[in-house]
Enzyme design. Sequence first.
Site, PDB file in Angstrom:
ATOM      1  N   LYS A 161      37.711  47.144 -23.759  1.00 43.67           N
ATOM      2  CA  LYS A 161      36.558  47.598 -22.992  1.00 43.67           C
ATOM      3  C   LYS A 161      35.488  48.140 -23.942  1.00 43.67           C
ATOM      4  CE  LYS A 161      35.559  51.101 -19.456  1.00 43.67           C
ATOM      5  NZ  LYS A 161      36.112  52.263 -18.746  1.00 43.67           N
ATOM      6  N   GLN A 162      35.967  48.704 -25.056  1.00 38.88           N
ATOM      7  CA  GLN A 162      35.055  49.428 -25.953  1.00 38.88           C
ATOM      8  C   GLN A 162      35.685  49.543 -27.332  1.00 38.88           C
ATOM      9  OE1 GLN A 162      36.518  52.629 -23.177  1.00 38.88           O
ATOM     10  NE2 GLN A 162      35.364  53.849 -24.643  1.00 38.88           N
ATOM     11  N   TRP A 176      35.320  63.173 -23.779  1.00 41.90           N
ATOM     12  CA  TRP A 176      35.169  63.152 -25.245  1.00 41.90           C
ATOM     13  C   TRP A 176      33.764  62.720 -25.633  1.00 41.90           C
ATOM     14  CZ3 TRP A 176      36.536  58.390 -28.584  1.00 41.90           C
ATOM     15  CH2 TRP A 176      36.244  57.203 -27.899  1.00 41.90           C
ATOM     16  N   ASP A 177      33.028  62.181 -24.671  1.00 43.75           N
ATOM     17  CA  ASP A 177      31.657  61.736 -24.926  1.00 43.75           C
ATOM     18  C   ASP A 177      30.869  62.831 -25.648  1.00 43.75           C
ATOM     19  OD1 ASP A 177      32.884  60.335 -22.794  1.00 43.75           O
ATOM     20  OD2 ASP A 177      30.976  59.606 -22.039  1.00 43.75           O
ATOM     21  N   GLU A 188      40.049  51.558 -22.630  1.00 47.86           N
ATOM     22  CA  GLU A 188      40.715  51.721 -21.336  1.00 47.86           C
ATOM     23  C   GLU A 188      41.205  50.404 -20.746  1.00 47.86           C
ATOM     24  OE1 GLU A 188      38.173  54.168 -18.899  1.00 47.86           O
ATOM     25  OE2 GLU A 188      38.575  55.925 -20.140  1.00 47.86           O
TER      26      GLU A 188
HETATM   27  C1  BGC Z   1      34.844  55.100 -20.988  1.00 47.10           C
HETATM   28  C2  BGC Z   1      35.312  56.413 -21.566  1.00 47.10           C
HETATM   29  C3  BGC Z   1      34.249  57.455 -21.321  1.00 47.10           C
HETATM   30  C4  BGC Z   1      33.919  57.551 -19.847  1.00 47.10           C
HETATM   31  C5  BGC Z   1      32.791  58.503 -19.555  1.00 47.10           C
HETATM   32  C6  BGC Z   1      34.521  55.289 -19.526  1.00 47.10           C
HETATM   33  O1  BGC Z   1      34.006  54.093 -19.016  1.00 47.10           O
HETATM   34  O2  BGC Z   1      35.834  54.113 -21.123  1.00 47.10           O
HETATM   35  O3  BGC Z   1      35.543  56.271 -22.961  1.00 47.10           O
HETATM   36  O4  BGC Z   1      34.676  58.682 -21.804  1.00 47.10           O
HETATM   37  O5  BGC Z   1      33.531  56.279 -19.395  1.00 47.10           O
HETATM   38  O6  BGC Z   1      31.620  58.086 -20.163  1.00 47.10           O
END
Ligand code: BGC
Length: 770
Positions: free
Chosen positions: A601-602, A364-365, A495
Amino acid sequence: MRIEQSPEFQIHLQNLKNKDPLFLETIYNVGNGHIGVRDSNPLQGNNLDYIGSPGLFINGFFDYNEVSYGEKYRGYPDNDQVINRLFDPRFIRIKVDNEDSAVDHFRVENIDKNLDMQTGLVHELFSVTTPENRNFNLVVESFASLSKQNVYGVKYSIIPTNFEGDIELIKVHDYVNQATHAQADDVRVNQDVGQMQLDFLPDNGQPSYLVTTFRSQQGVILTFQAGTPTDSNPAIDYFEDANRHYGYRSQYHAKPGSQKEFEFLFSIGNIHPLVNARMYADQYLASLDNFIRNTTFNAELMASAQVWQTFWLHSDVKIDGDPVIQSCIRFNLFELNQSAGRDEFTSIPAKGLTGNGYGGQFFWDTEIFMLPFFVYTEPAIAKKLLMFRYHTLQMAKEQASDFGLAKGAMYPWRTINGFESSSYWLAGMAQFHINADIAFAVEQYYTITNDEDFLKNYGFEIILETARFWMQYGNFAEIDGERHFVINRVTGPDEYSALVNNNYYTNVMAQFNLRLAVKYAKLFNDTDISIQLNVTAEELEDMQEAADLMYLPYDQKRNVKLQFQNFEQLPRMDIDAIDQSMFPLLLHFHPLMLYRAQVNKQADTIMVDYMFPQGNTKEQLKADYDFYEPITTHDSSLSKAIYSIVAARIDRDQQAYDFFSQAVKTDLIDLHHNTKNGIHAGSLGAAWSGIVYGFAGIVNNADHFSLEPHLPDAWNCLKFKLQLHHNELLFTIYQDQVEVELMSGKGLTLSIYDKKVKVSSEAPQKICKY
Ligand code: BGC
């Protein structure tokens, strides 16, 4: 040829000796969306004595890695897709009298490296010393062409400093799997799959290869041509030997201080299915004139540099008053442009084309963190990135069906070829929000470009099929005596929690996705496309009802949006009490110890506050921010820029600046200590959003744009261009004033500081804050 260098566009890191060579390999990569080449030690080649992770990556060129599960259930992906690491086109073998860089350990010291972002040229000086103490300077210049995306150029200059002797330069690439130094134990790093085969294609007067993969059955043709810039250099000739080595060789007698130059242009073909790769090889080699014959390193460099000039003309961001941030943001934009696939069959890997971190896969980035930059500044590229999703829609529908759903599309959480590649499905495949993320991106592209053809012929189908997924996976249910639409057992963006019920972000995005489907199905009612897609009035009513009754968990006591249902019942993790060495937590904790606690985490719920600023009071944004910020580790590089945007909206100026400045520096200061595995492309894109959505305060209200800038104190002025509804606008933002100038187009009306402003070709508009 001389290329004017503007100091503001150089990445010229100092103190190279003390920097990790792997970090430098990433930072000084060159790429163009089709290929990416790490900035290796050029004498390293396939010699495992040297430390490095060199190689060439081709966007979308991958092989499968069989996944082994303890217990494999229905629908788990059989294979993981991993981008291939091909041989390093920078590799050169140099013999000095009786010493040979392929056999003896030449000491290679990085003296100077410079990336000129105006031309895309990396210029480097190495000091090379042989075991018998012969020393020479090696200048290497390299670029990946933006004007011909199959072309990569590298040029070597050799200057002996302390000896007179015989030099032989040999350029052969007869190995296929590039050897690398073993990677650390990090779940985010992929091992090379290395199942390729290299076949020489004879009789071309130049080394040409067909590289094929065993499991994914892809083929790519690579070939390269040698030359010298002037006749004063020794001749360089093609050779084949009895051991089937094909390449170029030059032998000459060198004196101290004499400089000899050799240049090579590579042509790296497009990916073909193996069944017709051989046929394609003939055509491709026959058409090489279009690529690398009858041209020179400098001619191709200039042509590519011109494309870079155009890029900067439309996409540059100028910040007056903050030189470090200025360089960082330019580096970010440069890398984004180097990474974006432009052929409709590739997207942007999470690490760009600069490493095999995350397997070279698309997440999704692209749609949520990088696409905004392209939509607003290079809409043609944005469209191609979205077309990748259109071309893989059929696979997403198959995936939904394999999963057991009767209808709809289920886009893969991570992929290269359109099929799911996440074997850890808890934090992977269950991130169904990817469906709505893609629909959101389609809408964003459409509302900013007004590209009706795209919406009608491609975008609508994506929106409809993803909306159908929500109707299949979610259900109506009663909560506290009221009827709702619920989406249970999903993983949201964060995550550090998995398989939750009613993730706020997922539900808001699904609601948006459903509403879009209804809106456009009505618009295209009774047209060919809606007939072809079997849209019925009943289906639309259900979608409308689901959207209207979408359950959005909310904590009435604290007045905050809840990340998911019952989130308030989890214990709060005191992340300040955790030792720094334990971050990122994912490398040190059992996942369940994270899933059971309030720890992020984010940005997750905060993503909603970023993406849907309308309809939120400042008080609500503040409450959400104050609740989630203390439990967010920002272990994902996608997080800080988003927090910065929301902080800017609630007037937390210092926090906005601090988060932004860390996000924008992610790779140049190696914030996450893993830039060696590749750049953080999503974070680079998010930093651009931090400027435009955060400090400039742009809000896209579907048909109307507004601006509410608040610049960081240190910034005297911020300048950038955006393309809105076929107009290009130049924004010059000062602390208390905004100027807008129409660069092209017919003009439009915007709101700036709540004042309606008509921007036309007559004169730039000046709007004061007070
Ligand atoms: C993040 C995801 C992201 C992926 C790739 C992961 O560490 O939690 O949101 O899509 O990295 O960048």
